[in-house]
Each structure stands twice: as C-alpha cells, then as structure tokens.
Design an enzyme around this catalytic site. Structure first.
Site, PDB file in Angstrom:
ATOM      1  N   GLU A 171      -0.769   3.235   6.438  1.00  0.00           N
ATOM      2  CA  GLU A 171      -0.577   4.242   7.486  1.00  0.00           C
ATOM      3  C   GLU A 171      -0.961   3.710   8.870  1.00  0.00           C
ATOM      4  O   GLU A 171      -1.739   4.318   9.613  1.00  0.00           O
ATOM      5  CB  GLU A 171      -1.338   5.521   7.146  1.00  0.00           C
ATOM      6  CG  GLU A 171      -0.863   6.141   5.843  1.00  0.00           C
ATOM      7  CD  GLU A 171      -1.424   7.527   5.562  1.00  0.00           C
ATOM      8  OE1 GLU A 171      -2.454   7.886   6.169  1.00  0.00           O
ATOM      9  OE2 GLU A 171      -0.823   8.253   4.741  1.00  0.00           O
ATOM     10  N   GLU A 281       2.933   7.131  -1.381  1.00  0.00           N
ATOM     11  CA  GLU A 281       2.270   8.441  -1.456  1.00  0.00           C
ATOM     12  C   GLU A 281       3.343   9.510  -1.380  1.00  0.00           C
ATOM     13  O   GLU A 281       4.154   9.505  -0.453  1.00  0.00           O
ATOM     14  CB  GLU A 281       1.255   8.641  -0.322  1.00  0.00           C
ATOM     15  CG  GLU A 281       0.043   7.727  -0.381  1.00  0.00           C
ATOM     16  CD  GLU A 281      -1.004   8.092   0.678  1.00  0.00           C
ATOM     17  OE1 GLU A 281      -1.170   9.290   0.967  1.00  0.00           O
ATOM     18  OE2 GLU A 281      -1.633   7.167   1.200  1.00  0.00           O
TER      19      GLU A 281
END
Length: 893
Positions: A171, A281
């Site tokens: 991220e 994810e």
C-alpha cells in the site's frame, strides 16, 4: 428441458434449513452451460493475508481442508506481528495445497503504518547476520539493508525459497511512504529498482536463479501509478513477476472486472505479455465467514483466473475469520472447502441475473470429465434460485444423473458449523437433451450452496438424504421475545466494517432478569437433541438458562468472542451447544437471562442470532465418494455395477475427506468398500496412521473402527495399495466409548515450580470446569504440570485434548489485536512426545480446547506439560484418549 423441482429433504423440519427466514418474493435464474468451457480451474481466490499464526494455528486439517493455495505472511524475523513468520509456518502451508508464499518485506518494522508512515533514510547500520542495528548512518538506505536481510533469511532458512514471492511495498499509495505520486514518483521508481536488484543479488549469491517479486501493492487499482511502474520496469528490467493491488470495498464487487480489464489493456498497450495477478487483499469485515458473500468474490476472481487473498481485519491464525475455534469450521470455511474441491476441473460459463452488481446472486460452474462430476457453487440472494443447466453431455454423464444440493448457512465468525446438509436430492433424473431446470429453496442471502451432478450411481441419494438426522432452526428475531430488542444489521452499513447476522437481524439488549426468547418446536421422537445457540458474548464468557416447558433444564455456557471495538463487539458471534433430552411432540424451549427471574446470570447480555435443534440419538454423517478429493491417480469408478460412483484406490492413489465432529470423542468410522481379492483400506486421521481395514477375499464389505476425533475438522485420508473401491465413509458418534478417555482437572495434577491454581468467581461467567485453572506454567523447564499414568498406563498412540485459555497480546496496532500463540510441550521421561501452539481465546477467563497427538513409550513415566522457553497457556482440564479402541471389524454387506 427437464424440470426437477421435487424431493426436498424430509429430514429437515419445516421450520428448518430450507427457506426459513422469509418467503421468497421471486425466483432468480442462474444459467450454467457445461458445454462452454472457460479454462482450467485456477483456485487462486482461496488465499489469505496473515491467515496463519504459528505452527498449527490454524490446525493442519483446517488448512488442508480449506485448500489454501497462497498466503501473504510476515517477513522472517519481522516485528509487525507476534506470529505468522513465513518460514515458521511454511511446512504447514506447503503440506498439500500451498503453492506461493508471499512475504511483506516491510513487516520487518513494528509500526503501522511502517516506520511511522515515513520512508526511512540512512539513520541506521544493520548487522546482516542478525538483523539488529545501531542508530548511526553507514551510507546505505536503511530499507535496502532490511530487504537484504529478509531475502537472505529466506534464501538460507527456507526449505522452499523458490516458492516465495517478495512484496517489497505494501500500500505505497496509502500511508506507506509514497502517497504523493506527483512529487514522489521518481523516488518510488528508484526505490523499486534498488530493492528489486538487491533481492536478485541475494538470489544470485545463493545460486537460486530468478527471485519472484510482486508489486506495486496499491490500496486500489491505480491506473496512472501502474502505468508509470510498468513503463519504468520494462525499460530497467525490473518488471514484477506478479502484479498486485487491493480490492476491498463493497463497490469493488461491481468494479473489479473493469479494473482487471483495464489492467490487461494497459499491458497490451505497453507491449507486455500478461503478468499473473494477485489481489492480495479483498473483502470487508462483512464478507468474512459468510458463504453467500465469499462466493461473489470467488466467482469474479475465478472468472479472471487470478489469485487473491482475503483481507486481514482482526488477528493472525484464523484464516482471516474464515475458521472457528482452534480447529473448527464456520460457514465461510465450508465455501473455501467447496471451492478447493474443484481442483482438477474446468470452469464453465455461468450467467447470473446481473453481472458486476453488489450483493447479488453469483456462481461458479465446473466440470471434472475424468471423474464425471459437475459442480455449481452459488449464493448471494435471498430469493429462491432456479438453476438453468445445459451442456450436460450424455457421453460423459449417461442417460440419467444423480443430483445433490448442500447448504451452509451463516453461523457467526466463531460459530461451529457442522458438515453441510443435503437439502435436495434427486436420484436417476433422465438427462434427455442435456438440459435440466433445478429449483433450489434458499435460506437467506448469506447462505451458500453446492450442487453436485454425477451419473446415476449405485447409491440412492434420495434415501441417503432422507436418513440424515432430524434438525430444525429458527432465527432469534422470530422467537417469542420478552424484554429483548430486535436489531437490523444492514450489510452495507459503516462501509462494510461490520459482521453480518443470519437473516439480517439479531436480538440484543438481553440484559434484564426478565429477558427471554421462546421457541415452540415439535420433535419427531424421544431422544437426545443438541441445542445450538449462535450469539455474541462480547469479550467475556457468559451464561443463559435453558428452560424446557417452563422447567429449568441446564445452563447454556458461552465462550468469549472478539470485542476489540464497535465493529466486533456483540457482532463477532460464536456458538454454544448443550444436549437436552426430549420426548416426541411439541416443546417450549426458552432461553433466559436469569434462572430465578430476579437475578441475571453472569455476563448474560449476549446477542442472539440463530437457534437450532438436531437429533443426536443416532448421530451420523455420510461422506460419499462423489465428495472425496481424489489424489495421485485415484478416480471415481463409473463402470456398470454395484460400485458405480465409488472411489477407485490403487497404489499411491488417495482420497481425502474432511469430517466434522461437533464434540471431541469417539466415533465409529464405517467404510463401505469392495475388493476383487485380499486387500485393505488404510486410514490416516489428522496426519496420524490410525487403522487398517482388511478383507481376506473378493467381496463387498462394511468395515468399522472406533476412532478418536477432535472437535471441528478432522482430515481423513484413505489409501489401498492393493486396490479397493470405496463407496462412502460414515461417522457415527459413539458416546459410550468415551469412557476409555481419562479426564484430569489441571488443579488435581502434580504442579511443579511456579505452576499454581487460581479459583474463579462465579461472577466471571467462566466456562472453566470446577471454576479453577492452573496458570504460570512454562517460562522455564521446572514450571510444569505432571499427569501420573493412572488410566492410561499402556504405551501407544493417544490424543491429548487441552482445555486452555490464552489472551496474551504483544505490541500495539490501530485495529488488530496482536495475539500471541502459546506453545505447550508434552514430554515423557525427558523426551518430547508432542507439542502444539494454542491460539487466542479472547479472555483469560474463557477456555477453548485444542488436541494434539502423542506417542507414549512407557507405562509408568508421567506425562509432563510445559514450555521451557516461554509461558504456556493456562490449563483447565486435560483429556487423554487412546487414538483407536479395539480392533476394526469387517463384515459382508
């Protein structure tokens, strides 16, 4: 087109599993064309992020049954989490189905966001041998040193370094170092190149060839960032081996396919060959443990043939909330299991009522030609479903087919979920032109369904379904309520940061002495029934009183559930089970917060979601060969004869099945099989060779062995080196055999060193037997519990079941409890004979159970339990059970 709408299963009560919550307003159609193939089954959506804690958390049976193919874990020696080190869990991950083990390199850092959210500079000097550092610069970027240390650890410590994928950045577009693309793009690209080259340098150093690297790992599909990285990496020879981003929100169920198409279009525009994709994810809290939600995600990812990992929202070691208790299944686990069962198949075209729409009916279709088995998985709607099936080739299936429909319904994140029942069975349906219309009544939009279609076999599937133990269930909000409140649990509330309730509603504010929930139910026969209550005990164990026909009939004891924050408190639901004897006819079952109507029971403010009642007088579950996983050359036999539909085992061929046990104890494992000569069937249970069933000549046999099974999922492997065909395995609960086990309260054992008894007050609501436990075990070899060999003096193979508590946390995190899995070691005469890690129980007053095997060599040396290196879990009770009782029997059938 033949219509097959009949034969709903009579063993399910009208108040039971099929269509209970609400009458369907309409019927939706899911079309499945088995003649239109869409590619080999990928199976990659069964990935997890931090789904593994330490060895055995979750247990091997749970891992293998869920068919986990890929997982992202903590970097070796990383400090982001107390458990989940990739190298420490790799043996369990790769045991059967694990393919790619990813590591987040930034997990070396303890903070979230990593390194305080700031890109490191050159402030430290790292010792590459130990990973330790001093606070002084050395001319090398700190993270580059970390990357080298992590890569070196995998290269030297792993047995399978070639099966790892490094994720240098997680991220980076969020709070992790590079959110400002306009001003940080060049820095990120330079850093990508540096870490890419460093990992390859380590691999070259050890002669390992090319190291696989995944990225960029953005929080969402980022077209411009992705394009910039691919252009740069193509020019600099650093293309990711796996392209990674996240798909997390509710709306991603509608937008993912376009994001994926845009990514593939970008590759074409840049002249790149397709790069494998992993959505590392996906999903929100509301999706975890919910089969009707999970199947929507699975369908998207399987359609696009990518890998994907359910997100980590709570704690490591429970498959991202897709398992229950230390060794159990929740309903979501069964959807994982069904999805994994498709290995070896080809997927086929499925047309839902609406594609790319949030919270709608979606499905997966697959066909396994070698075994003549077609499967449909579906869910996501509260309406009844008509399956419009076509392309069922008569050259594969013959002129008639058997159909079985199984159902798994939401049971809470921690609710123990039994083997899914057959809710519709059809025997010998004429196939005609290869089309069928199958009507399936739907429980609610959170339920999941598996449809298995095979040639007409020797087994009567309708009779088998009708023989299932009787059961009934009721949603808590449909009970007769007094001083309690019904709450609606909106699946799209709070952006998906919530756990769902069966039927969309639950019952709370159960906090008065007059709070009660009544259910009038008619049972078919005198006998013993298991009452299961699904509810949320927020962070502490609690109790309710059970009344039958206004007579006090026992206590419903709840273990604690997760109550980390408002997203989980009262919404993270488990289950409590109690046996009750009933006579045939109508009864009023009443769940109450008080035994006397004046004083509330300890911690009785527990939400109620669903209540079920199941006959256990003759508790049995049939696992037919058509549901086995067949490995190493084992196949289904469809030759004409009485063995049609059996599993043909020979040589190394193996059949795997995953049997659920609602109680730890003894079960008769009955195997129906055939042999053409003297032969045998070998059973391995939970990884331990257990028994051998033999025949001395040609014939059809029913063999039975009394075997100890543990609460939750039990992996049973069947082999026959000399050759046999197996029609089914049936588990039959044998409570009478439980007398062979020895139960010892920890406080009655021999306590050594610091090990000491703690008494619990009734006000704790604890589920500890005798309201006492032994703590301060471990953290030194002398601090232990010894069990004299009274009642289990014979050398041999045993299961040790430990009732324990472990609520240890280590470190801080914004939204994850940093759980520590505590190790318990068993020794005999100074030699280790077994060990296990014991996972989180949410409260020091709440006790779960965990079983592990031991092999005892003496008749008189005590069994010692402890941990020389760290604290062991607190111990309530220990049960020692011989793995097998008596000799197996074989008779003609």
């Amino acid at each position: 087109m033949a219509t097959v709408a009949a034969a709903a299963v009579a063993a399910t009560a009208v108040t039971g599993l099929s269509g209970t919550p609400a009458s369907a307003a309409e019927t939706e159609v899911l079309a499945v064309d088995f003649a239109q193939r869409t590619g080999e089954f990928r199976g990659g959506a069964s990935g997890t992020l931090y789904g593994f804690g330490d060895e055995g958390a979750p247990t091997q049976a749970v891992i293998n049954g869920a068919h986990i193919t890929n997982s992202s874990q903590k970097a070796p020696y990383g400090t982001q989490h107390p458990s989940g080190d990739a190298i420490k869990i790799e043996d369990g991950f790769f045991d059967k189905h694990g393919q790619d083990l990813y590591i987040y390199v930034q997990d070396y850092y303890p903070e979230w966001p990593y390194n305080g959210g700031r890109r490191p500079g050159d402030d430290r000097t790292y010792d590459q041998a130990t990973g330790t550092y001093t606070e002084e610069p050395n001319g090398v970027w700190d993270f580059l040193e970390v990357t080298e240390f992590v890569a070196e650890a995998v290269a030297t410590d792993s047995d399978r370094p070639q099966d790892y994928v490094f994720i240098p950045y997680n991220e980076p577009d969020g709070g992790n170092w590079y959110p400002d693309w306009a001003n940080q793009k060049d820095q990120f690209l330079a850093d990508w190149q540096a870490t890419y080259e460093k990992i390859q340098e380590v691999w070259d150093r050890h002669g390992l060839g090319h190291a696989r690297i995944g990225g960029p790992g953005d929080t969402r599909w980022q077209p411009q960032r992705s394009e910039d990285l691919l252009r740069f990496a193509k020019e600099h020879g650093s293309l990711p081996d796996i392209f990674i981003w996240h798909e997390l929100g509710i709306d991603n169920l509608a937008t993912y396919r376009q994001n994926f198409a845009d990514y593939r279009a970008l590759e074409q525009e840049l002249g790149l060959d397709p790069i494998p994709v992993n959505i590392t994810e996906y999903g929100m809290l509301r999706d975890m443990g919910v089969p009707g939600q999970l199947v929507q995600w699975f369908a998207m990812f399987e359609d696009t043939k990518v890998d994907a990992q359910v997100a980590y929202w709570n704690y490591a070691g429970n498959l991202s909330d897709n398992s229950a208790r230390p060794n159990g299944a929740n309903a979501g686990w069964w959807m994982f299991k069904w999805y994994g069962d498709l290995e070896g198949s080809e997927t086929v075209a499925v047309t839902p009522p609406e594609l790319n729409a949030v919270d709608t009916l979606q499905g997966i279709g697959a066909i396994d030609e070698a075994n003549k088995r077609a499967t449909v998985l579906f869910g996501g709607t509260g309406n009844d479903v008509t399956l419009d099936l076509s392309g069922l080739d008569r050259s594969i299936f013959g002129s008639a087919v058997d159909i079985e429909v199984r159902e798994t319904t939401l049971n809470g994140a921690e609710g123990l979920t039994d083997t899914p029942r057959v809710v519709k069975a059809l025997d010998g349906v004429e196939l005609g032109d290869g089309t069928l219309s199958l009507d399936v009544p739907v429980y609610d939009r959170y339920a999941g369904y598996q449809v298995v279609i095979t040639p007409d076999g020797a087994r009567d599937v309708e009779a088998g379904a009708a023989a299932q133990p009787w059961t009934a269930s009721v949603e808590a909000e449909r009970m007769d309520l007094t001083d309690a409140t019904v709450y609606t649990q909106d699946p799209q509330a709070n952006g998906g940061w919530k756990f769902l309730a069966s039927g969309g509603r639950d019952v709370g504010s159960f906090n008065k002495a007059t709070s009660r929930a009544d259910w009038t139910v008619e049972v078919p026969a005198d006998g013993t029934y298991r009452l299961q209550v699904v509810g949320g005990a927020p962070g502490i164990p609690g109790r309710h009183a059970l009344f039958v026909d206004d007579t006090a009939s026992g206590t419903i004891q709840y273990a604690a559930d997760l109550a980390l924050n408002a997203n989980s408190r009262w919404q993270y639901r488990g289950s409590a089970e109690v046996l009750v004897d009933l006579t045939a006819g109508e009864h009023l079952l009443s769940i109450r917060s008080s035994e006397d109507g004046a004083t509330v029971l300890p911690n009785s403010d527990i939400t109620l979601d669903k209540v079920s009642l199941t006959s256990v007088t003759d508790e049995s579950t049939v696992y037919p060969a058509t549901t086995f996983r067949l490995e190493d050359g084992a196949t289904l036999n469809w030759a004409n004869g009485s063995d049609r539909g059996s599993a043909k085992l020979q040589g190394e061929g193996r059949a795997d099945l995953y049997a659920n046990a609602m109680e730890t104890g003894y079960y008769d494992l009955a195997v129906d099989w055939s042999s053409t000569k003297t032969s045998s069937v070998e059973l391995v249970v939970n990884g331990e060779p257990t028994t051998e069933l033999t025949s001395t000549r040609k014939g059809k046999w029913r063999s039975s062995a009394t075997v100890h099974l543990v609460e939750g999922i039990n992996e049973i492997e069947l082999r026959s080196p000399d050759g046999a065909t197996v029609q089914s395995l049936t588990t039959v609960r044998n409570r009478g055999a439980d007398a062979a086990a020895v139960s010892i309260e920890a406080e009655d054992a021999v306590l050594l060193g610091s090990a000491a008894v703690t008494d619990l007050a009734e006000s704790t609501g604890s589920n500890a037997t005798g309201m006492a436990y032994v703590g301060w075990v471990g953290n030194g070899a002398d601090n232990a519990v010894e069990l004299p060999r009274d009642g289990f003096a014979a050398p041999g193979d045993y299961d040790v079941t430990v009732y324990y508590a472990n609520a240890e946390l280590s470190g801080d995190h914004d939204y994850n409890p940093q759980v520590v899995d505590r190790l318990l070691q068993a020794t005999e005469d100074g030699t280790e004979v077994g060990h296990a890690y014991f996972r989180y129980t949410y409260s020091w007053d709440s006790f779960s159970q965990r079983s592990f095997p031991v092999a005892l060599a003496t008749a008189d040396q005590p069994l010692r339990l402890g941990n020389p290196d760290a604290w062991a879990p607190n111990l309530d009770r220990i049960v020692i059970s011989p793995r097998v009782i008596g000799d197996p029997t074989t008779a003609r059938r």
